[in-house]
Design a protein around this motif. Structure first.
Motif, PDB file in Angstrom:
ATOM      1  N   SER A 340       0.761  -1.153  -0.085  1.00  0.00           N
ATOM      2  CA  SER A 340       0.029   0.008   0.047  1.00  0.00           C
ATOM      3  C   SER A 340       1.007   1.162   0.016  1.00  0.00           C
ATOM      4  O   SER A 340       2.279   1.182   0.070  1.00  0.00           O
ATOM      5  N   THR A 345       0.384   8.776   1.121  1.00  0.00           N
ATOM      6  CA  THR A 345      -0.820   9.387   0.673  1.00  0.00           C
ATOM      7  C   THR A 345      -1.297  10.171   1.979  1.00  0.00           C
ATOM      8  O   THR A 345      -1.787  11.461   1.666  1.00  0.00           O
ATOM      9  N   ALA A 360      -5.747  13.662  -5.056  1.00  0.00           N
ATOM     10  CA  ALA A 360      -5.914  12.441  -5.748  1.00  0.00           C
ATOM     11  C   ALA A 360      -5.047  12.792  -7.344  1.00  0.00           C
ATOM     12  O   ALA A 360      -4.573  11.728  -7.921  1.00  0.00           O
ATOM     13  N   ILE A 365      -4.488   9.102  -8.783  1.00  0.00           N
ATOM     14  CA  ILE A 365      -5.521   8.085  -8.435  1.00  0.00           C
ATOM     15  C   ILE A 365      -6.577   8.812  -8.581  1.00  0.00           C
ATOM     16  O   ILE A 365      -6.798  10.038  -8.365  1.00  0.00           O
ATOM     17  N   ARG A 367     -10.748   9.771  -7.303  1.00  0.00           N
ATOM     18  CA  ARG A 367     -10.989  10.122  -5.931  1.00  0.00           C
ATOM     19  C   ARG A 367     -11.622   9.194  -4.859  1.00  0.00           C
ATOM     20  O   ARG A 367     -11.334   9.070  -3.603  1.00  0.00           O
ATOM     21  N   GLN A 368     -12.315   8.269  -5.530  1.00  0.00           N
ATOM     22  CA  GLN A 368     -12.894   7.118  -4.766  1.00  0.00           C
ATOM     23  C   GLN A 368     -11.644   6.237  -4.053  1.00  0.00           C
ATOM     24  O   GLN A 368     -11.900   5.827  -2.805  1.00  0.00           O
ATOM     25  N   SER A 369     -10.832   6.144  -4.985  1.00  0.00           N
ATOM     26  CA  SER A 369      -9.674   5.182  -4.329  1.00  0.00           C
ATOM     27  C   SER A 369      -9.168   6.026  -3.059  1.00  0.00           C
ATOM     28  O   SER A 369      -8.760   5.489  -1.961  1.00  0.00           O
ATOM     29  N   LEU A 370      -8.718   7.340  -3.398  1.00  0.00           N
ATOM     30  CA  LEU A 370      -8.208   8.101  -2.361  1.00  0.00           C
ATOM     31  C   LEU A 370      -9.234   8.186  -0.871  1.00  0.00           C
ATOM     32  O   LEU A 370      -8.696   8.101   0.099  1.00  0.00           O
ATOM     33  N   TYR A 371     -10.411   8.200  -1.147  1.00  0.00           N
ATOM     34  CA  TYR A 371     -11.551   8.272  -0.001  1.00  0.00           C
ATOM     35  C   TYR A 371     -10.860   6.753   0.553  1.00  0.00           C
ATOM     36  O   TYR A 371     -11.093   6.655   2.127  1.00  0.00           O
ATOM     37  N   GLN A 372     -11.160   5.859   0.100  1.00  0.00           N
ATOM     38  CA  GLN A 372     -10.715   4.502   0.696  1.00  0.00           C
ATOM     39  C   GLN A 372      -9.424   4.276   1.440  1.00  0.00           C
ATOM     40  O   GLN A 372      -9.190   3.803   2.557  1.00  0.00           O
ATOM     41  N   ARG A 373      -8.368   4.857   0.715  1.00  0.00           N
ATOM     42  CA  ARG A 373      -7.331   4.939   1.594  1.00  0.00           C
ATOM     43  C   ARG A 373      -7.184   5.907   2.800  1.00  0.00           C
ATOM     44  O   ARG A 373      -6.677   5.537   3.958  1.00  0.00           O
ATOM     45  N   ARG A 376      -9.116   4.052   5.424  1.00  0.00           N
ATOM     46  CA  ARG A 376      -8.065   2.909   5.990  1.00  0.00           C
ATOM     47  C   ARG A 376      -7.278   3.601   7.019  1.00  0.00           C
ATOM     48  O   ARG A 376      -6.853   3.053   7.908  1.00  0.00           O
TER      49      ARG A 376
END
Length: 419
Positions: A340, A345, A360, A365, A367-373, A376
């Motif tokens: 990861s 990030t 992002a 990447i 924005r949806q991938s950023l929100y997931q990171r 986490r």
């Protein structure tokens, strides 16, 4: 090499233009002159250290009594003055005989200047010649720069040598460096650039800024005087100039902007540029850079990295490692088990004001991938990233992680450490 003598000072064009007449002290014309000052203070010579040629317009001698004039000459002689030059014809119609008599008694060279020449011109020419003579002898022993006045001065400033303002001004003048009124000075350090060509191209892009520049083994160093006419932020202006001037693959570090007065500020911006360059070469950047072209950064862009490594990475390694573990331990444990990019990030997000759009885009990447990171990260650390009370601690820890990881990798590759 011998110092400049009073006889040689008298042969300089601005001094000759003043039509000097030697009234006393001929036997001492070959004594060395350490510096040339002008002063209208007649209450003593305690400001002298010895070896100075003193210039005065004589105004303070016009109403002084005979004994006051004699005492003034005696005190100059006692302090080891190399000579006294008095302008006659304006404030002082002629040299008082008691001044000539006392100078003769003590062997103090006494000059009458019969034509008005600004003392600043005389002092500048003489002190420039004094510095040049001193450099010629000193560099033959300790400096490898030969007659390159710019390289010698830049090396001394960047190395933090003990200097003084008159010496720096005279040496800068010898190198043809004359920062204009309102100019802003910035140190620049370059690696991977061929000679000083990139500096010259950047200077042209800045509209002919004044510059001291020299190539050293492996790197180039420059001090730019950005004219007041250049609008906006001088750091950004210099960075933009080097992005178009430096070769692809080169690394350029720009110091902070300082005023033209005070050699210590010149030294500080050059040292900041050099330290920033070392960091740029050994510490991975916080965010992806351009695929082509030079890497151009600044002391303020790496301000946090510079503070964390003050005194050297080795001296701070244990402290930085403890900070990283305390603040980011759960993230590091997750990254060790799962491929990861959470720590980077987090740092990019914090550096850009917690803007999802900007973060992002910089990480390439969605924005949806950023929100997931981000979710986490918050889950692992059990906190909210945008909590104002945590921003400083989180950003410092993320930067410290990159510094320790990056300098360790650089050492393994045989790169120079950050001092």
């Amino acid at each position: 090499m011998p110092a400049l003598t009073l006889r040689e000072v008298l042969a300089l064009d601005p001094v000759r233009a003043a039509r000097p007449e030697l009234l006393a002290g001929e036997a001492a014309l070959d004594r060395p002159v350490r510096w040339v000052h002008s002063s209208e203070v007649y209450e003593g010579a305690n400001f002298l250290d010895g070896g100075e040629l003193l210039l005065t317009n004589g105004f303070g001698l016009t109403d002084a009594g005979d004994e006051v004039r004699r005492r003034y000459v005696r005190e100059l002689a006692a302090r080891g003055a190399a000579g006294l030059a008095v302008e006659v014809g304006r404030a002082l119609p002629s040299m008082p005989p008691e001044v000539t008599d006392e100078a003769g008694r003590f062997g103090l060279p006494l000059l009458a200047l019969h034509r008005v020449v600004p003392f600043v011109r005389i002092a500048e020419a003489a002190n420039r010649a004094i510095v040049a003579r001193g450099l010629a002898g000193r560099r033959a022993v300790v400096r490898p720069w030969g007659d390159d006045h710019a390289a010698a001065l830049l090396a001394d400033l960047a190395d933090g040598q003990a200097l003084n303002q008159p010496e720096v001004e005279a040496r800068a003048a010898l190198a043809g460096f004359h920062p204009g009124p309102g100019a802003r000075l910035l140190g620049v350090s370059l690696h991977g650039s061929r000679g000083v060509g990139a500096v010259d191209r950047a200077v042209r892009a800045l509209g002919g800024a004044g510059v001291l520049r020299a190539a050293f083994p492996g790197d180039a160093l420059a001090l730019l005087a950005v004219p007041a006419a250049v609008p906006g932020d001088p750091v950004r202006a210099v960075q933009a100039a080097f992005r178009g001037a430096a070769e692809p693959g080169a690394t350029v570090a720009v110091g902070h902007a300082v005023g033209p007065g005070g050699w210590l500020h010149w030294s500080e911006t050059l040292r900041a540029a050099r330290t920033t360059l070392e960091l740029a070469l050994t510490v991975p950047p916080a965010e992806p850079g351009a695929a082509e072209g030079p890497l151009v950064t600044s002391a303020r862009a790496l301000a946090l990295e510079r503070e964390l490594t003050r005194g050297g990475v080795a001296a701070n390694r244990d402290r930085l490692a403890a900070l990283v573990q305390h603040t980011l331990g759960p993230l590091l444990a997750w990254e060790a088990a799962h491929p990861s990019d959470l720590v980077r990030t987090l740092e990019v997000h914090l550096r850009h004001g917690c803007s999802p759009t900007r973060t992002a885009a910089l990480l390439h990447i969605g924005r949806q991938s950023l929100y997931q990171r981000l979710e986490r990260i918050e889950s692992l650390l059990d906190l909210e990233i945008d909590d104002p009370d945590l921003l400083g601690e989180l950003l410092t820890a993320a930067c410290a992680h990159r510094v320790v990881r990056g300098t360790g990798a650089a050492r393994a590759r045989g790169l120079r450490p950050v001092a």
